[in-house]
Design a protein around this motif. Structure first.
Motif, PDB file in Angstrom:
ATOM      1  N   LEU B   6      76.318  18.705  54.918  1.00 43.25           N
ATOM      2  CA  LEU B   6      76.143  20.761  56.059  1.00 43.25           C
ATOM      3  C   LEU B   6      74.551  20.278  55.244  1.00 43.25           C
ATOM      4  CD1 LEU B   6      79.097  21.529  53.591  1.00 43.25           C
ATOM      5  CD2 LEU B   6      78.650  20.839  55.453  1.00 43.25           C
ATOM      6  N   GLU B   7      73.983  20.524  57.147  1.00 45.49           N
ATOM      7  CA  GLU B   7      72.759  21.837  56.815  1.00 45.49           C
ATOM      8  C   GLU B   7      71.754  20.154  56.474  1.00 45.49           C
ATOM      9  OE1 GLU B   7      70.099  24.977  56.370  1.00 45.49           O
ATOM     10  OE2 GLU B   7      71.785  24.892  54.671  1.00 45.49           O
ATOM     11  N   THR B   8      71.589  18.702  57.763  1.00 43.70           N
ATOM     12  CA  THR B   8      70.770  17.565  57.508  1.00 43.70           C
ATOM     13  C   THR B   8      69.849  17.817  57.685  1.00 43.70           C
ATOM     14  OG1 THR B   8      70.807  17.317  59.904  1.00 43.70           O
ATOM     15  CG2 THR B   8      72.282  16.261  58.486  1.00 43.70           C
ATOM     16  N   VAL B   9      68.650  18.340  56.324  1.00 46.87           N
ATOM     17  CA  VAL B   9      67.019  17.844  56.361  1.00 46.87           C
ATOM     18  C   VAL B   9      66.412  16.881  56.380  1.00 46.87           C
ATOM     19  CG1 VAL B   9      65.764  19.282  55.389  1.00 46.87           C
ATOM     20  CG2 VAL B   9      68.144  19.832  54.599  1.00 46.87           C
ATOM     21  N   PRO B  10      66.429  16.360  57.477  1.00 49.72           N
ATOM     22  CA  PRO B  10      65.753  15.131  58.044  1.00 49.72           C
ATOM     23  C   PRO B  10      64.238  14.875  57.397  1.00 49.72           C
ATOM     24  CG  PRO B  10      65.516  16.367  59.799  1.00 49.72           C
ATOM     25  CD  PRO B  10      66.177  16.752  59.352  1.00 49.72           C
ATOM     26  N   GLU B  11      64.059  14.657  56.125  1.00 46.18           N
ATOM     27  CA  GLU B  11      63.088  14.916  55.358  1.00 46.18           C
ATOM     28  C   GLU B  11      62.254  13.542  55.348  1.00 46.18           C
ATOM     29  OE1 GLU B  11      63.106  14.098  51.644  1.00 46.18           O
ATOM     30  OE2 GLU B  11      61.553  16.640  50.763  1.00 46.18           O
ATOM     31  N   PRO B  12      60.609  13.432  56.265  1.00 40.98           N
ATOM     32  CA  PRO B  12      60.070  12.051  56.968  1.00 40.98           C
ATOM     33  C   PRO B  12      60.267  11.606  55.932  1.00 40.98           C
ATOM     34  CG  PRO B  12      58.647  14.260  57.185  1.00 40.98           C
ATOM     35  CD  PRO B  12      59.699  14.884  56.832  1.00 40.98           C
ATOM     36  N   LYS B  13      60.590  10.178  56.084  1.00 40.23           N
ATOM     37  CA  LYS B  13      60.351   9.064  54.645  1.00 40.23           C
ATOM     38  C   LYS B  13      59.313   9.089  53.362  1.00 40.23           C
ATOM     39  CE  LYS B  13      63.138   5.105  56.261  1.00 40.23           C
ATOM     40  NZ  LYS B  13      63.406   3.869  56.183  1.00 40.23           N
ATOM     41  N   TYR B  14      58.226   9.151  54.511  1.00 43.99           N
ATOM     42  CA  TYR B  14      56.999   8.647  54.008  1.00 43.99           C
ATOM     43  C   TYR B  14      56.111  10.327  52.791  1.00 43.99           C
ATOM     44  CZ  TYR B  14      54.613  12.311  56.751  1.00 43.99           C
ATOM     45  OH  TYR B  14      53.776  13.949  57.465  1.00 43.99           O
ATOM     46  N   TRP B  15      57.115  11.305  53.399  1.00 44.40           N
ATOM     47  CA  TRP B  15      57.012  12.896  52.285  1.00 44.40           C
ATOM     48  C   TRP B  15      57.488  12.596  51.185  1.00 44.40           C
ATOM     49  CZ3 TRP B  15      53.603  16.283  52.818  1.00 44.40           C
ATOM     50  CH2 TRP B  15      54.238  17.518  51.792  1.00 44.40           C
ATOM     51  N   HIS B  16      59.006  11.933  51.653  1.00 43.14           N
ATOM     52  CA  HIS B  16      59.989  11.665  49.824  1.00 43.14           C
ATOM     53  C   HIS B  16      59.146  10.693  49.398  1.00 43.14           C
ATOM     54  CE1 HIS B  16      63.303   9.907  48.176  1.00 43.14           C
ATOM     55  NE2 HIS B  16      63.299  10.970  47.694  1.00 43.14           N
ATOM     56  N   LEU B  17      58.387   9.700  49.908  1.00 39.35           N
ATOM     57  CA  LEU B  17      57.875   9.041  49.344  1.00 39.35           C
ATOM     58  C   LEU B  17      56.823   9.307  48.500  1.00 39.35           C
ATOM     59  CD1 LEU B  17      58.129   5.359  48.354  1.00 39.35           C
ATOM     60  CD2 LEU B  17      56.522   5.025  50.881  1.00 39.35           C
ATOM     61  N   LYS B  18      55.667   9.885  49.094  1.00 38.52           N
ATOM     62  CA  LYS B  18      54.896  10.390  48.426  1.00 38.52           C
ATOM     63  C   LYS B  18      55.030  11.007  46.855  1.00 38.52           C
ATOM     64  CE  LYS B  18      52.689  14.619  48.263  1.00 38.52           C
ATOM     65  NZ  LYS B  18      52.569  15.563  48.705  1.00 38.52           N
ATOM     66  N   THR B  19      56.830  12.047  47.399  1.00 37.62           N
ATOM     67  CA  THR B  19      56.928  12.906  45.690  1.00 37.62           C
ATOM     68  C   THR B  19      57.522  12.007  45.304  1.00 37.62           C
ATOM     69  OG1 THR B  19      57.918  14.340  47.810  1.00 37.62           O
ATOM     70  CG2 THR B  19      58.453  14.504  45.203  1.00 37.62           C
ATOM     71  N   VAL B  20      58.281  11.022  45.400  1.00 36.63           N
ATOM     72  CA  VAL B  20      58.735   9.488  44.359  1.00 36.63           C
ATOM     73  C   VAL B  20      57.588   9.043  44.000  1.00 36.63           C
ATOM     74  CG1 VAL B  20      59.669   7.949  44.259  1.00 36.63           C
ATOM     75  CG2 VAL B  20      61.179   9.130  45.769  1.00 36.63           C
ATOM     76  N   LEU B  21      56.525   8.397  44.203  1.00 38.63           N
ATOM     77  CA  LEU B  21      55.469   7.729  44.038  1.00 38.63           C
ATOM     78  C   LEU B  21      54.939   8.895  42.931  1.00 38.63           C
ATOM     79  CD1 LEU B  21      53.867   6.119  46.976  1.00 38.63           C
ATOM     80  CD2 LEU B  21      54.695   5.002  44.899  1.00 38.63           C
ATOM     81  N   ALA B  22      54.043  10.608  43.556  1.00 41.63           N
ATOM     82  CA  ALA B  22      53.563  11.227  42.494  1.00 41.63           C
ATOM     83  C   ALA B  22      54.552  11.537  41.211  1.00 41.63           C
ATOM     84  CB  ALA B  22      54.064  12.952  43.185  1.00 41.63           C
ATOM     85  N   GLU B  23      55.949  11.490  41.093  1.00 45.63           N
ATOM     86  CA  GLU B  23      56.535  11.068  39.673  1.00 45.63           C
ATOM     87  C   GLU B  23      56.533  10.201  39.575  1.00 45.63           C
ATOM     88  OE1 GLU B  23      60.687  11.934  40.725  1.00 45.63           O
ATOM     89  OE2 GLU B  23      59.632  14.606  41.115  1.00 45.63           O
ATOM     90  N   ALA B  24      56.522   9.076  40.039  1.00 46.28           N
ATOM     91  CA  ALA B  24      55.961   7.288  39.256  1.00 46.28           C
ATOM     92  C   ALA B  24      54.453   7.725  38.321  1.00 46.28           C
ATOM     93  CB  ALA B  24      55.939   6.405  39.856  1.00 46.28           C
ATOM     94  N   LEU B  25      53.966   8.477  38.685  1.00 45.60           N
ATOM     95  CA  LEU B  25      52.125   8.899  38.259  1.00 45.60           C
ATOM     96  C   LEU B  25      52.055   9.446  37.817  1.00 45.60           C
ATOM     97  CD1 LEU B  25      50.158   8.990  41.885  1.00 45.60           C
ATOM     98  CD2 LEU B  25      50.738   7.292  40.554  1.00 45.60           C
ATOM     99  N   ASP B  26      52.526  10.752  37.583  1.00 49.35           N
ATOM    100  CA  ASP B  26      53.525  11.397  35.938  1.00 49.35           C
ATOM    101  C   ASP B  26      53.268  10.578  35.128  1.00 49.35           C
ATOM    102  OD1 ASP B  26      51.760  13.529  37.254  1.00 49.35           O
ATOM    103  OD2 ASP B  26      53.204  14.267  37.701  1.00 49.35           O
ATOM    104  N   SER B  27      54.326  10.043  35.142  1.00 49.02           N
ATOM    105  CA  SER B  27      55.525   9.430  34.355  1.00 49.02           C
ATOM    106  C   SER B  27      54.837   7.793  33.568  1.00 49.02           C
ATOM    107  CB  SER B  27      57.063   9.308  34.176  1.00 49.02           C
ATOM    108  OG  SER B  27      57.179   8.233  35.302  1.00 49.02           O
ATOM    109  N   GLU B  28      54.675   7.026  34.723  1.00 49.68           N
ATOM    110  CA  GLU B  28      54.146   5.648  34.210  1.00 49.68           C
ATOM    111  C   GLU B  28      53.141   5.229  34.316  1.00 49.68           C
ATOM    112  OE1 GLU B  28      56.934   3.676  36.754  1.00 49.68           O
ATOM    113  OE2 GLU B  28      58.889   4.845  37.054  1.00 49.68           O
TER     114      GLU B  28
END
Lengths: 243, 243
Positions: B6-28
């Motif tokens: 429901l309510e597809t939110v087509p978040e750009p890939k690079y934006w999602h990737l940025k978030t994932v990477l930011a978390e990785a930077l914090d933790s790893e």
DNA sequence: GAGTGGTCTAGACCACTCC
DNA sequence: GAGTGGTCTAGACCACTCG
């Protein structure tokens, strides 16, 4: 075998293109005018569309262009000067400040804010959402954090709570402000309010409000970097000059 | 036929990737640590290299990463706080300011500077080149414009002329400063001095020095936006707090 | 010379605005 | 539905750093 070129300076194509476009903007286009579309511009200059876009992006960062999906690329007006501290030495929400209170809720402060407040991230704070408009557009959004401990009796949520939190601050004596500016990229919610895409460049102004030797409030303001020039009205003579 | 989303939110890939990477930077990852190279990261996350680079660029703008050609991508330390007005209400070049004078030459001021000086672009000015270092790196370059008319007897060029121009200013009474901050992109020469590539994001601080009801000098300072947080020391109590 | 990030291409498809 | 800018791909080559 000799070569004719000495000291080859391999300037990137997009960089050269940016310069060429900048000159064209000065001489051939008026503010608000719409440029040819990207596919045509790319063809005209004999580069791939991605390369052209790299040049346009630079010009957009410099506030020369404005791009809108579905519409086109237009020549941007000169940046708007926005005074960051219009009312000298006053609390946020004091009469005459440029902000509108949109809402407020009780949250745990983000780590960075907690550090500025000399508090822990578990201590609840009121987060007041405010926006600032100038020349017919929203130029900034703000989250203002006020420790609940400093504003006894505050509860509920929404704009009413926001106003109450601000009023509570006004009873205290403001001893000073400390301010910093840095580059950031717009989070999804800020981007929406600023009518920009997520990731758009923004200027993040962090203000610390001091009273009684402690930090009583922290404001994180997010200004559109493409359209705003932040100004810092300063010592006495300036107003004289302006008048 | 029904769909699960429901309510597809087509978040750009690079934006999602940025978030994932930011978390990785914090933790790893630790500050200064080098990341896997772009080709490997792209493969690991199943995206094209260009898409990965878009995510990395965002993180670099936020000061989280530092990329150097031929070397790799490293985790950046927190931004350095740089005080824009370390000595309150004083001329540039006053004892204790953070700048080093590198040179000076007589030029016609650029249009924008001429406007701030209330002068024409044909009236000659001294352009003093200065740089500012902090924590072992050049964080800013500056061009300081002083009308030759205001500094009689100045001639020659080089650092000596720069010092002379500054000294001439010190004889005047400083009535105020007016400052603005905006986003820019580094010109080729600034980029070289700041150890960045042309087009790198910079914070441009323009300062107007007022004396006798007129603008006696204009400084255009270019700070690295990736590593710097500009701070504005303010009213009294702040120093108390810091001590 | 090996390995890194920086530039560039040619093409495809998507999201949005406006008619 | 036509036209715009935004995203994404797969691949090539270049400029730079360092051993």
């Amino acid at each position: 075998m000799g070569t004719t070129q000495l000291e080859t300076v391999p300037e990137p194509k997009y960089w050269h293109l940016k310069t060429v476009l900048a000159e064209a903007l000065d001489s051939e286009f008026a503010v608000g005018q719409i440029l040819p579309n990207e596919r045509e511009l790319a063809a005209r200059y004999g580069v791939a569309r991605a390369t052209l876009r790299q040049a346009l992006e630079q010009l957009e960062f410099e506030g020369r262009l404005q791009r809108r999906r579905g519409v086109g690329t237009t020549v941007a007006p000169p940046r708007v000067g926005v005074d960051v501290a219009p009312v000298e030495d006053s609390w946020p929400g004091a009469p005459g400040d440029a902000w509108q209170t949109d809402g407020c809720e009780e949250v745990s402060p983000p780590a960075r804010v907690a550090r500025l407040l000399d508090a822990s991230t578990t201590e609840p704070v009121s987060a007041v959402r405010r926006t600032r408009r100038a020349h017919g557009q929203t130029v900034a959004t703000e989250l203002l954090y006020v420790p609940c401990a400093a504003t006894p009796g505050i509860s509920g949520s929404g704009a009413a709570r926001g106003h109450a939190a601000l009023r509570a601050l006004h009873h205290l004596e403001l001893e000073g402000q400390e301010r910093s500016v840095e580059l950031g990229s717009a989070r999804a919610d800020d981007a929406r309010q600023l009518d920009r895409l997520p990731g758009a460049p923004v200027l993040v102004v962090t203000t610390r409000y001091l009273s009684g030797g402690a930090t009583m409030a922290v404001a994180v303001s997010t200004y559109r970097a493409d359209t705003c020039r932040l100004t810092f009205g300063d010592t006495g003579a300036v107003e004289l000059l302006a008048s």
